[in-house]
Design a protein around this motif. Structure first.
Motif, mmCIF file in Angstrom:
data_model
loop_
_atom_site.group_PDB
_atom_site.id
_atom_site.type_symbol
_atom_site.label_atom_id
_atom_site.label_comp_id
_atom_site.label_asym_id
_atom_site.label_seq_id
_atom_site.Cartn_x
_atom_site.Cartn_y
_atom_site.Cartn_z
ATOM 1 N N MET A 1 55.290 -1.638 -20.732
ATOM 2 C CA MET A 1 54.361 -2.803 -20.196
ATOM 3 C C MET A 1 53.167 -2.313 -19.689
ATOM 4 O O MET A 1 52.016 -2.909 -19.919
ATOM 5 C CB MET A 1 55.255 -3.577 -19.562
ATOM 6 C CG MET A 1 54.542 -5.047 -19.477
ATOM 7 S SD MET A 1 54.698 -5.923 -20.753
ATOM 8 C CE MET A 1 53.818 -7.480 -20.351
ATOM 9 N N GLN A 2 53.139 -1.461 -18.764
ATOM 10 C CA GLN A 2 52.130 -0.839 -18.281
ATOM 11 C C GLN A 2 50.909 -0.164 -19.153
ATOM 12 O O GLN A 2 49.928 -0.233 -18.980
ATOM 13 C CB GLN A 2 52.547 0.009 -16.956
ATOM 14 C CG GLN A 2 53.140 -0.835 -15.857
ATOM 15 C CD GLN A 2 53.661 0.458 -14.675
ATOM 16 O OE1 GLN A 2 53.365 1.531 -15.102
ATOM 17 N NE2 GLN A 2 54.083 -0.309 -13.571
ATOM 18 N N ARG A 3 51.863 0.427 -20.072
ATOM 19 C CA ARG A 3 50.899 1.271 -21.167
ATOM 20 C C ARG A 3 50.438 0.338 -21.930
ATOM 21 O O ARG A 3 49.012 0.272 -22.348
ATOM 22 C CB ARG A 3 52.004 2.191 -21.646
ATOM 23 C CG ARG A 3 52.370 3.183 -21.038
ATOM 24 C CD ARG A 3 53.096 4.098 -21.878
ATOM 25 N NE ARG A 3 53.611 5.257 -21.128
ATOM 26 C CZ ARG A 3 54.536 6.386 -21.756
ATOM 27 N NH1 ARG A 3 55.071 6.414 -23.003
ATOM 28 N NH2 ARG A 3 54.883 7.576 -20.876
ATOM 29 N N LEU A 4 50.964 -0.974 -22.439
ATOM 30 C CA LEU A 4 50.481 -1.850 -23.194
ATOM 31 C C LEU A 4 49.232 -2.380 -22.534
ATOM 32 O O LEU A 4 48.286 -3.146 -22.772
ATOM 33 C CB LEU A 4 51.535 -2.803 -23.276
ATOM 34 C CG LEU A 4 51.214 -4.134 -24.524
ATOM 35 C CD1 LEU A 4 50.710 -3.419 -25.901
ATOM 36 C CD2 LEU A 4 52.372 -5.059 -24.644
ATOM 37 N N LEU A 5 49.537 -2.839 -21.194
ATOM 38 C CA LEU A 5 48.561 -3.640 -20.488
ATOM 39 C C LEU A 5 47.245 -2.649 -20.430
ATOM 40 O O LEU A 5 46.194 -3.011 -20.355
ATOM 41 C CB LEU A 5 48.922 -3.925 -18.942
ATOM 42 C CG LEU A 5 49.833 -5.051 -19.064
ATOM 43 C CD1 LEU A 5 50.422 -5.406 -17.574
ATOM 44 C CD2 LEU A 5 49.296 -6.441 -19.519
ATOM 45 N N ALA A 6 47.405 -1.438 -19.926
ATOM 46 C CA ALA A 6 46.474 -0.365 -19.902
ATOM 47 C C ALA A 6 45.689 -0.493 -21.183
ATOM 48 O O ALA A 6 44.190 -0.219 -21.185
ATOM 49 C CB ALA A 6 46.889 0.986 -19.652
ATOM 50 N N ARG A 7 46.143 -0.525 -22.456
ATOM 51 C CA ARG A 7 45.647 -0.512 -23.666
ATOM 52 C C ARG A 7 44.836 -2.029 -24.018
ATOM 53 O O ARG A 7 43.662 -1.905 -24.422
ATOM 54 C CB ARG A 7 46.463 -0.319 -24.773
ATOM 55 C CG ARG A 7 47.001 1.218 -24.657
ATOM 56 C CD ARG A 7 48.052 1.335 -25.821
ATOM 57 N NE ARG A 7 48.615 2.683 -25.782
ATOM 58 C CZ ARG A 7 49.519 3.323 -26.729
ATOM 59 N NH1 ARG A 7 49.923 2.487 -27.561
ATOM 60 N NH2 ARG A 7 49.851 4.341 -26.760
ATOM 61 N N ILE A 8 45.522 -2.933 -23.530
ATOM 62 C CA ILE A 8 44.968 -4.212 -23.881
ATOM 63 C C ILE A 8 43.797 -5.002 -22.734
ATOM 64 O O ILE A 8 42.801 -5.379 -23.351
ATOM 65 C CB ILE A 8 46.102 -5.250 -23.930
ATOM 66 C CG1 ILE A 8 47.092 -5.087 -24.960
ATOM 67 C CG2 ILE A 8 45.497 -6.917 -23.902
ATOM 68 C CD1 ILE A 8 48.214 -5.870 -25.045
ATOM 69 N N MET A 9 43.938 -4.364 -21.692
ATOM 70 C CA MET A 9 43.116 -4.903 -20.826
ATOM 71 C C MET A 9 41.465 -4.539 -20.865
ATOM 72 O O MET A 9 40.577 -5.616 -20.886
ATOM 73 C CB MET A 9 43.497 -4.502 -19.288
ATOM 74 C CG MET A 9 44.620 -5.288 -18.703
ATOM 75 S SD MET A 9 44.389 -7.034 -18.561
ATOM 76 C CE MET A 9 43.088 -7.118 -17.372
ATOM 77 N N PRO A 10 41.131 -3.310 -21.069
ATOM 78 C CA PRO A 10 39.861 -2.997 -21.776
ATOM 79 C C PRO A 10 39.088 -3.918 -22.750
ATOM 80 O O PRO A 10 38.025 -4.339 -22.679
ATOM 81 C CB PRO A 10 39.934 -1.453 -21.809
ATOM 82 C CG PRO A 10 41.064 -0.947 -21.135
ATOM 83 C CD PRO A 10 41.918 -1.879 -21.133
ATOM 84 N N VAL A 11 40.162 -3.876 -23.696
ATOM 85 C CA VAL A 11 39.542 -4.889 -24.863
ATOM 86 C C VAL A 11 39.328 -6.164 -24.666
ATOM 87 O O VAL A 11 38.528 -6.712 -24.938
ATOM 88 C CB VAL A 11 40.824 -4.662 -25.921
ATOM 89 C CG1 VAL A 11 40.298 -5.442 -27.336
ATOM 90 C CG2 VAL A 11 40.838 -3.109 -26.544
ATOM 91 N N ALA A 12 40.388 -6.783 -23.873
ATOM 92 C CA ALA A 12 40.221 -7.986 -23.233
ATOM 93 C C ALA A 12 39.096 -8.454 -22.341
ATOM 94 O O ALA A 12 38.467 -9.588 -22.627
ATOM 95 C CB ALA A 12 41.545 -8.540 -22.594
ATOM 96 N N VAL A 13 38.544 -7.517 -21.823
ATOM 97 C CA VAL A 13 37.448 -7.864 -20.637
ATOM 98 C C VAL A 13 36.274 -7.392 -21.242
ATOM 99 O O VAL A 13 35.379 -8.314 -21.105
ATOM 100 C CB VAL A 13 37.755 -6.606 -19.508
ATOM 101 C CG1 VAL A 13 36.418 -6.668 -18.640
ATOM 102 C CG2 VAL A 13 38.764 -6.849 -18.324
ATOM 103 N N LEU A 14 36.204 -6.773 -22.507
ATOM 104 C CA LEU A 14 34.922 -6.341 -22.949
ATOM 105 C C LEU A 14 34.744 -7.208 -23.996
ATOM 106 O O LEU A 14 33.600 -7.653 -24.564
ATOM 107 C CB LEU A 14 35.008 -4.663 -23.482
ATOM 108 C CG LEU A 14 34.841 -3.864 -22.439
ATOM 109 C CD1 LEU A 14 34.848 -2.356 -22.875
ATOM 110 C CD2 LEU A 14 33.594 -3.975 -21.644
#
Length: 292
Positions: A1-14
């Motif tokens: 879950m943490q790895r998935l969030l680490a991948r998704i968060m930059p994309v979601a923010v940018l």
């Protein structure tokens, strides 16, 4: 879950920034290009007329004046700003006293908006308010400095105001370059008997080539898209003697309701800026690849 969030968060923010940039910058660039091939006037009309707007543009005497003024302004703006900025940088590099105070004074004009700069210089150069009136009050009755109201000289008032504003910024670029030069090379030249001017000519100035290129690109794109300085200082006058492509584009689109013609002038400006910036970006990317 943490790895998935680490991948998704930059994309979601940018993503919002990327989407808005794509729509409101590159999307409207494409839209302007499309309009330049249409007969649009007050409102967009997608009746394509080919290159008719570009033909009308280059046959327009006001556009010819605007291009001529851009060449005069751009060449003098770049040359004078570079010369003054380099001279100030060399003088400040001599480890003089109160360098920080002087550096701040020289940089201060760049902190002022172009609108404020234009208004200030309008007061200074106005024959009824500024230098001419001041000198005549001192007793020089025949002193005349009325460039601002002369059709063939008003563009040089824009040059003066532009050079005053940007010279400090160019000084900062060159000063950073001077402070980054390897002192061993300079000391070796002095040991070999090189005079001061020879050291600068054959050692220091060649090391400043990246600074010269950066200064040229920055000043060139500022000169091409200059609008607020001209509007505040001369309003494009007298008549349209100080018309620039940017002021031509605005007045054509929003005053004379020639949206297609204004879009054509905007596309020409875009191509001119691209001709300056794209080679610079290409050289920077190539140098990064070589160093990697």
């Amino acid at each position: 879950m943490q790895r998935l969030l680490a991948r998704i968060m930059p994309v979601a923010v940018l993503s919002p920034t990327i989407i808005l940039t794509t729509i409101f910058i590159y999307g409207f660039i494409v839209f302007s290009v499309i309009l330049s091939f249409t007969g649009s006037r007050m409102f967009p009309r997608f009746n394509f007329v080919g290159f008719d707007q570009y033909t009308r543009l280059f046959a327009n005497p006001r556009w010819e004046v605007a291009v001529e003024n851009m060449l005069i302004f751009g060449i003098l703006y770049i040359l004078l700003s570079t010369l003054i900025g380099l001279t100030l940088a060399i003088l400040l590099d001599q480890k003089i006293r109160n360098e920080g105070v002087l550096r701040t004074i020289y940089l201060y004009p760049m902190a002022i908006s172009f609108i404020v700069t234009g208004v200030i210089w309008q007061w200074i150069l106005n024959p009824g308010l500024g230098i001419q009136t001041f000198m005549r009050n001192l007793g020089f009755e025949n002193f005349t400095f009325d460039w601002l109201v002369q059709n063939d000289l008003a563009i040089y008032c824009v040059v003066i105001a532009g050079v005053w504003q940007v010279s400090g910024y160019i000084m900062a670029l060159f000063l950073a370059g001077l402070r980054g030069i390897n002192t061993d090379i300079v000391n070796a030249a002095k040991i070999d008997g090189a005079k001061t001017w020879q050291t600068y000519r054959y050692v220091i100035l060649p090391e400043l080539r990246p600074m010269f290129l950066t200064a040229f690109v920055v000043q060139a794109h500022l000169a091409i898209k200059s609008y607020d300085l001209v509007v505040a200082l001369t309003k494009g006058g007298p008549g349209f003697a100080t018309e620039l492509p940017s002021t031509f584009m605005y007045s054509t689109t929003f005053t004379r309701n020639e949206m297609g013609l204004g879009a054509a002038s905007a596309v020409i400006m875009l191509c001119t800026i691209a001709a300056v910036v794209v080679p610079y970006l290409y050289s920077e990317i190539r140098n990064e690849r070589r160093s990697a």
